[in-house]
Design a protein around this motif. Structure first.
Motif, PDB file in Angstrom:
ATOM      1  N   ILE A 392       0.805  -1.217   0.000  1.00 28.80           N
ATOM      2  CA  ILE A 392       0.000   0.000   0.000  1.00 28.80           C
ATOM      3  C   ILE A 392       0.837   1.266   0.000  1.00 28.80           C
ATOM      4  N   TRP A 393       2.019   1.223   0.628  1.00 30.82           N
ATOM      5  CA  TRP A 393       2.829   2.432   0.756  1.00 30.82           C
ATOM      6  C   TRP A 393       3.842   2.607  -0.371  1.00 30.82           C
ATOM      7  N   GLU A 394       3.762   1.751  -1.396  1.00 30.47           N
ATOM      8  CA  GLU A 394       4.577   1.918  -2.602  1.00 30.47           C
ATOM      9  C   GLU A 394       6.071   1.946  -2.291  1.00 30.47           C
ATOM     10  N   VAL A 395       6.518   0.993  -1.500  1.00 27.79           N
ATOM     11  CA  VAL A 395       7.913   0.978  -1.096  1.00 27.79           C
ATOM     12  C   VAL A 395       8.819   0.860  -2.317  1.00 27.79           C
ATOM     13  N   GLY A 397      11.877  -0.230  -1.868  1.00 27.41           N
ATOM     14  CA  GLY A 397      12.824  -1.264  -1.497  1.00 27.41           C
ATOM     15  C   GLY A 397      12.378  -2.601  -2.066  1.00 27.41           C
ATOM     16  N   PRO A 398      12.939  -3.711  -1.575  1.00 28.17           N
ATOM     17  CA  PRO A 398      12.584  -5.035  -2.101  1.00 28.17           C
ATOM     18  C   PRO A 398      11.104  -5.371  -1.841  1.00 28.17           C
ATOM     19  N   ARG A 399      10.529  -6.162  -2.725  1.00 30.14           N
ATOM     20  CA  ARG A 399       9.162  -6.640  -2.519  1.00 30.14           C
ATOM     21  C   ARG A 399       9.100  -7.546  -1.298  1.00 30.14           C
ATOM     22  N   ARG A 400       7.949  -7.527  -0.641  1.00 33.22           N
ATOM     23  CA  ARG A 400       7.736  -8.350   0.546  1.00 33.22           C
ATOM     24  C   ARG A 400       6.322  -8.919   0.516  1.00 33.22           C
ATOM     25  N   HIS A 401       6.092  -9.878   1.413  1.00 38.70           N
ATOM     26  CA  HIS A 401       4.744 -10.421   1.589  1.00 38.70           C
ATOM     27  C   HIS A 401       4.026  -9.550   2.626  1.00 38.70           C
ATOM     28  N   PHE A 402       3.513  -8.413   2.178  1.00 39.75           N
ATOM     29  CA  PHE A 402       2.854  -7.488   3.093  1.00 39.75           C
ATOM     30  C   PHE A 402       1.510  -8.054   3.539  1.00 39.75           C
ATOM     31  N   VAL A 403       1.281  -8.014   4.841  1.00 40.75           N
ATOM     32  CA  VAL A 403       0.050  -8.579   5.397  1.00 40.75           C
ATOM     33  C   VAL A 403      -1.174  -7.834   4.873  1.00 40.75           C
ATOM     34  N   HIS A 404      -1.088  -6.521   4.800  1.00 38.00           N
ATOM     35  CA  HIS A 404      -2.248  -5.765   4.311  1.00 38.00           C
ATOM     36  C   HIS A 404      -2.600  -6.173   2.888  1.00 38.00           C
ATOM     37  N   SER A 405      -1.602  -6.409   2.052  1.00 41.12           N
ATOM     38  CA  SER A 405      -1.875  -6.832   0.675  1.00 41.12           C
ATOM     39  C   SER A 405      -2.634  -8.152   0.644  1.00 41.12           C
ATOM     40  N   LYS A 406      -2.230  -9.092   1.514  1.00 42.95           N
ATOM     41  CA  LYS A 406      -2.916 -10.391   1.555  1.00 42.95           C
ATOM     42  C   LYS A 406      -4.353 -10.224   2.070  1.00 42.95           C
ATOM     43  N   VAL A 407      -4.521  -9.370   3.079  1.00 41.68           N
ATOM     44  CA  VAL A 407      -5.863  -9.137   3.619  1.00 41.68           C
ATOM     45  C   VAL A 407      -6.776  -8.571   2.528  1.00 41.68           C
ATOM     46  N   MET A 408      -6.258  -7.634   1.740  1.00 39.07           N
ATOM     47  CA  MET A 408      -7.091  -7.045   0.693  1.00 39.07           C
ATOM     48  C   MET A 408      -7.327  -8.016  -0.456  1.00 39.07           C
ATOM     49  N   ALA A 409      -6.407  -8.934  -0.691  1.00 43.87           N
ATOM     50  CA  ALA A 409      -6.679 -10.005  -1.658  1.00 43.87           C
ATOM     51  C   ALA A 409      -7.850 -10.844  -1.159  1.00 43.87           C
ATOM     52  N   TRP A 410      -7.865 -11.122   0.136  1.00 43.69           N
ATOM     53  CA  TRP A 410      -8.997 -11.847   0.742  1.00 43.69           C
ATOM     54  C   TRP A 410     -10.291 -11.062   0.543  1.00 43.69           C
ATOM     55  N   GLY A 513      15.053   2.235   5.232  1.00 41.77           N
ATOM     56  CA  GLY A 513      14.319   1.138   5.828  1.00 41.77           C
ATOM     57  C   GLY A 513      13.548   0.370   4.787  1.00 41.77           C
ATOM     58  N   VAL A 514      12.375  -0.120   5.176  1.00 40.86           N
ATOM     59  CA  VAL A 514      11.587  -0.969   4.288  1.00 40.86           C
ATOM     60  C   VAL A 514      11.195  -0.251   3.004  1.00 40.86           C
ATOM     61  N   ASP A 515      11.060   1.089   3.058  1.00 38.59           N
ATOM     62  CA  ASP A 515      10.604   1.800   1.863  1.00 38.59           C
ATOM     63  C   ASP A 515      11.742   2.195   0.931  1.00 38.59           C
ATOM     64  N   GLY A 516      12.974   1.875   1.298  1.00 35.31           N
ATOM     65  CA  GLY A 516      14.089   2.131   0.406  1.00 35.31           C
ATOM     66  C   GLY A 516      14.468   3.597   0.290  1.00 35.31           C
ATOM     67  N   LEU A 517      14.023   4.430   1.235  1.00 43.13           N
ATOM     68  CA  LEU A 517      14.282   5.865   1.173  1.00 43.13           C
ATOM     69  C   LEU A 517      14.913   6.360   2.468  1.00 43.13           C
ATOM     70  N   PRO A 518      15.787   7.359   2.384  1.00 41.31           N
ATOM     71  CA  PRO A 518      16.345   7.944   3.598  1.00 41.31           C
ATOM     72  C   PRO A 518      15.375   8.921   4.237  1.00 41.31           C
ATOM     73  N   GLY A 519      15.623   9.225   5.516  1.00 41.17           N
ATOM     74  CA  GLY A 519      14.852  10.263   6.193  1.00 41.17           C
ATOM     75  C   GLY A 519      13.603   9.747   6.876  1.00 41.17           C
ATOM     76  N   ASP A 520      12.888  10.688   7.475  1.00 44.13           N
ATOM     77  CA  ASP A 520      11.675  10.388   8.226  1.00 44.13           C
ATOM     78  C   ASP A 520      10.471  11.020   7.533  1.00 44.13           C
ATOM     79  N   GLU A 521       9.319  10.853   8.149  1.00 43.45           N
ATOM     80  CA  GLU A 521       8.104  11.498   7.672  1.00 43.45           C
ATOM     81  C   GLU A 521       7.227  11.788   8.862  1.00 43.45           C
ATOM     82  N   GLY A 522       6.144  12.548   8.629  1.00 41.35           N
ATOM     83  CA  GLY A 522       5.235  12.878   9.705  1.00 41.35           C
ATOM     84  C   GLY A 522       4.246  11.766   9.992  1.00 41.35           C
ATOM     85  N   ALA A 523       3.354  12.049  10.925  1.00 38.98           N
ATOM     86  CA  ALA A 523       2.264  11.114  11.218  1.00 38.98           C
ATOM     87  C   ALA A 523       1.285  11.146  10.049  1.00 38.98           C
TER      88      ALA A 523
END
Length: 600
Positions: A392-395, A397-410, A513-523
């Motif tokens: 969902i967050w368009e990372v 970085g490397p592809r992963r088995h994101f839980v949210h993606s599986k839930v939405m497939a369900w 981190g997981v998104d392959g980008l440096p730095g932080d972000e807000g809430a």
């Protein structure tokens, strides 16, 4: 210098939009469409990149005065800004009439008290501030031409040119009204028709009044809900029904950082959840138009569903950097286009199917091709749901088995089973029931941390992700399931800022981190609304209401929200205004109203 993000007001005509700062400066306007090149790009650079300031005159050594008061006229997208000066009070009304011909931005100056000296400063720069147009007079009109574009200025005030800028100095008395209109036209065509500012204002008032009358929500949060609905309507591209995520590009998720993206496209996810909110509040015509847009966009190739398209259904959205623009508060790079368009994001299938399901359940006229599309999407998921993706967050970085993606497939499979069970489609019911059970079992076995009693961001990960808050909202598990409650509480502990707002996921400071980008972000504001929803669902309704009302307090004075909130700088960040923030605001208001969890 551009203002803070929350200093801006939105005006628009359902084909493009402008941002107007408190000091009367239009710092952002793309013509003729949301995704066209900007004529005013000062928001992402300096005044050299284009702006239009209209307000009380000021000295060379002083800053332009900010509006003393501003508001939208009733439930509309017509901005009224009042300036109290030493010589009197003046009102400026800014709006873009729903388009019937050339796109127009109209600004009407009205004297209220005294005699107030005023100034208009218009600096048009085409191609995102890079091209200085040829500006000249054609009879009483001023026109700026460069390549395929022309912008025409019409006003009864005297104008003059200086330093590649068009000025007008004038004085208004009580009751006096002076209008300024700019109109875009392809440069090879005849000049646009002369504008009728007062008639256009009356028509625009009538348009918004009639549109808002269709709203079926009359609860305690009506002001916030209606303003959010108007904002979502403003982000709809009327000719096609496509919905942009935001009307801006490259407003940073971190001031000074590189997380700057172009949001002037139609994300299937954002558009689908926008559609859901519109349907829940009585707006079926927008739902029908979006469904037709979707069917055209994916026609002929539903197996290769993109996560986003252009507002007319374009597939190629190549990403580029505009190196002549320094970026908002020097947050570079400035990007146009979006390279995430061809990512694999399996959750999109769930959001699209959920939107089609809701349209079907609310009585939208049946469309056989929509049902066929839904079946084809599930046929694709049958073969691919167990693959890793970008999520969902368009990372990046490397592809992963994101839980949210599986839930939405369900979710996609579940809603399609319901469609078949209703008798409105045919499909391998038993096989897909088994598929639904397989996905559910896989998520609960591989995406759940028993020791910590929480679902995780991806299979094998210890990290959390705020998208997990959607598990009960999508019906994957009931709200009273101990795993749901454990996940909510874990996210509160590990992804909450000091002021109680929710981060999307850990960004791990300056490291990638997981998104392959440096730095932080807000809430991420949508995630905070999701938390309020979940708290209400598990019975903690007073806590949900308090969080919701803190989120409402983050809106600017006109009720608008960007994508994120920076808890350190105490300001809005990210593209603005953001559909993905206003949609969950509406949804949470509806849920809290239904539960009776509101003050007053």
């Amino acid at each position: 210098m551009a203002g803070r993000i929350e200093d801006y007001a939105l005006i628009g005509d359902m084909q493009t939009a402008a941002l107007v700062c408190r000091d009367g400066t239009v710092d952002w306007l793309c013509l003729p469409r949301f995704d066209s090149h900007a004529v005013f790009a000062g928001l992402l650079g300096t005044e050299e990149h284009g702006f239009w300031r209209l307000g009380p005159a000021y000295g060379a050594d002083s800053a332009p005065p900010s509006a003393t008061r501003r508001q939208y006229r009733g439930d509309s997208l017509i901005l009224e800004s009042e300036y109290d000066t030493a010589r009197g009070t003046v009102r400026v009304t800014d709006f873009m009439p729903p388009r019937d011909g050339a796109p127009q931005l109209i600004r009407i100056v009205e004297g209220v008290t005294g005699r107030v000296p005023m100034r208009s400063e218009l600096r048009m720069r085409f191609s995102y501030g890079r091209v200085v147009p040829w500006v000249h007079k054609v009879d009483t009109r001023t026109v700026a031409v460069a390549g395929p574009d022309s912008v025409w200025l019409d006003t009864d005030a005297e104008t003059y040119g200086k330093d590649l800028t068009t000025y007008s100095d004038f004085t208004v008395s009580p009751g006096e009204r002076i209008a300024f209109t700019i109109s875009w036209q392809p440069s090879h065509k005849e000049p646009p028709a002369f504008p009728d500012p007062e008639g256009s204002l009356e028509a625009t008032v009538g348009f918004w009044s009639e549109w808002v009358d269709h709203c079926t929500y009359h609860g305690p949060y009506r002001e916030a809900v209606v303003r959010s609905l108007i904002t979502l309507k403003a982000l709809t591209y009327a000719p096609t029904g496509g919905i942009v995520a935001a009307p801006t590009t490259s407003l940073p998720e971190e001031i000074g950082g590189v997380r700057n993206w172009d949001y002037r496209y139609t994300w299937l996810r954002d558009a689908a959840i926008t559609l859901s909110s519109l349907l829940r509040t009585g707006y079926r015509e927008e739902a029908r138009a979006w469904r037709e847009w979707l069917l055209r966009a994916v026609a002929g190739d539903p197996e290769n569903l993109q996560i986003m398209y252009g507002i007319a259904g374009e597939r190629e959205l190549g990403e580029a950097e505009l190196d002549w623009l320094p970026g908002y508060e020097n947050s570079g790079p400035v990007r146009v286009g979006n390279g995430a368009a061809h990512q694999l994001q399996l959750d999109v299938y769930g959001e699209v199917t959920e939107a089609l399901h809701l349209a079907h359940m609310t009585g939208l006229n049946r469309n056989d091709y929509a049902s066929l599309l839904q079946l084809k999407l599930i046929q694709y998921l049958e073969k691919h749901w167990d693959q890793p993706d970008e999520g969902i967050w368009e990372v990046r970085g490397p592809r992963r088995h994101f839980v949210h993606s599986k839930v939405m497939a369900w979710v996609a499979v579940d809603r399609t089973i319901k469609l078949i069970e209703s008798g409105d489609a045919d499909g391998p019911l038993e096989r897909w029931r088994e598929l639904r059970d397989d996905i559910h079992r896989d998520v609960c076995e591989k995406g759940y941390d028993k020791e910590r009693n929480t679902f995780t961001q991806s299979y094998g990960s210890k990290e959390l992700d705020a998208s997990l808050l959607l598990i009960p909202q999508m019906g994957f598990l009931p709200p009273d399931d101990k795993r749901v409650i454990g996940t909510i509480e874990a996210i509160q502990r590990e992804l909450s800022t000091e002021d109680g707002f929710i981060l999307r996921y850990p960004t791990e400071g300056s490291d990638e981190g997981v998104d392959g980008l440096p730095g932080d972000e807000g809430a991420f504001l949508a995630c905070s609304f999701w938390m309020a929803d979940d708290l209400a669902m598990i019975g903690r309704v007073d806590e949900a209401r308090r969080l919701f009302e803190r989120l409402l307090a983050l809106r600017n004075d006109l009720g608008l929200l960007a994508e994120e909130w920076d808890p350190r700088l105490q300001r809005q960040v990210g593209n603005f205004p953001q559909a993905f923030s206003h949609v969950p605001l509406i949804d949470t208001a509806l849920r809290l109203t239904a539960s009776g969890a509101y003050g007053g």
